[in-house]
Design an enzyme around this catalytic site. Structure first.
Site, short mmCIF file in Angstrom:
data_model
loop_
_atom_site.label_atom_id
_atom_site.label_comp_id
_atom_site.label_asym_id
_atom_site.label_seq_id
_atom_site.Cartn_x
_atom_site.Cartn_y
_atom_site.Cartn_z
N HIS A 59 0.59 -1.21 0.06
CA HIS A 59 0.06 -0.07 -0.12
C HIS A 59 0.70 1.31 -0.01
O HIS A 59 1.78 1.35 0.91
CB HIS A 59 -0.79 -0.23 1.49
CG HIS A 59 -1.78 1.01 1.07
ND1 HIS A 59 -2.51 1.63 2.23
CD2 HIS A 59 -2.66 1.63 0.22
CE1 HIS A 59 -3.29 2.25 2.19
NE2 HIS A 59 -3.35 2.65 0.84
N HIS A 108 5.67 17.90 -17.56
CA HIS A 108 6.68 16.61 -17.98
C HIS A 108 8.06 16.85 -17.31
O HIS A 108 8.62 15.97 -16.89
CB HIS A 108 6.60 16.49 -19.50
CG HIS A 108 7.27 15.25 -19.63
ND1 HIS A 108 6.90 13.98 -19.37
CD2 HIS A 108 8.54 14.97 -20.50
CE1 HIS A 108 7.72 13.03 -19.84
NE2 HIS A 108 8.76 13.39 -20.78
N TYR A 118 4.25 11.01 -24.35
CA TYR A 118 3.99 11.08 -22.82
C TYR A 118 3.18 10.10 -22.47
O TYR A 118 2.22 10.18 -21.53
CB TYR A 118 2.93 12.41 -22.85
CG TYR A 118 3.95 13.66 -23.23
CD1 TYR A 118 4.82 14.20 -22.41
CD2 TYR A 118 3.60 14.31 -24.47
CE1 TYR A 118 5.58 15.16 -22.98
CE2 TYR A 118 4.28 15.42 -24.71
CZ TYR A 118 5.30 15.95 -23.92
OH TYR A 118 6.04 17.23 -24.22
N ASN A 121 3.29 7.57 -20.25
CA ASN A 121 3.84 7.52 -18.88
C ASN A 121 2.96 7.63 -17.82
O ASN A 121 2.26 8.62 -17.82
CB ASN A 121 5.28 8.25 -18.70
CG ASN A 121 6.08 8.28 -19.76
OD1 ASN A 121 6.76 7.21 -20.00
ND2 ASN A 121 6.27 9.51 -20.72
#
Length: 131
Positions: free
Chosen positions: A20, A95, A120, A122
């Site tokens: 977690h 970014h 992008y 990601n």
């Protein structure tokens, strides 16, 4: 031998170790990663495997509570790929920069590198719990 689920030994081991609040990245082929962060490199050639294929493979394996993407991904196909597969709130940061996506990669447990070439593509996910 496993007959279903993640059969890549390095990836299966890394996923089994998540707890977690742990964070990990699914990245395109070009995301720079700081030294010391484990890279699970699934890329074979540009485009293989795709970001989508890796998202699909992981979808049933994880409990996630949050995702982080670059602001530049907002409204792109990369963002839609994540939203179509995971019902988690997404946050956005630039970014680049001191508080940007690349800076947020620091401290993740690992990066899963795909062969994706879409800009992008990601995401940083934060793990939840199944109870």
């Amino acid at each position: 031998m496993l007959t279903h689920g993640i059969i890549n030994a390095q990836l299966a081991h890394a996923l089994a170790g998540l707890r977690h609040k742990d964070r990990f990245v699914i990245s395109d082929a070009g995301l720079p990663v700081q030294p010391g962060i484990e890279i699970i490199d699934l890329a074979v050639v540009l485009g293989v495997p795709t970001f989508e294929e890796v998202l699909d493979a992981l979808k049933g394996e994880l409990v996630l509570e949050e995702g982080l993407m670059a602001e530049e991904a907002r409204g792109t196909v990369a963002e839609q790929w994540v939203k179509d597969r995971f019902e988690v709130p997404l946050s956005y940061v630039p970014h680049d920069g001191d508080e940007g996506f690349k800076a947020n990669v620091e401290g993740v447990r690992f990066v899963i590198r795909t062969g994706e070439t879409t800009p992008y593509a990601n995401v940083i996910f934060r793990c939840g719990v199944p109870f």
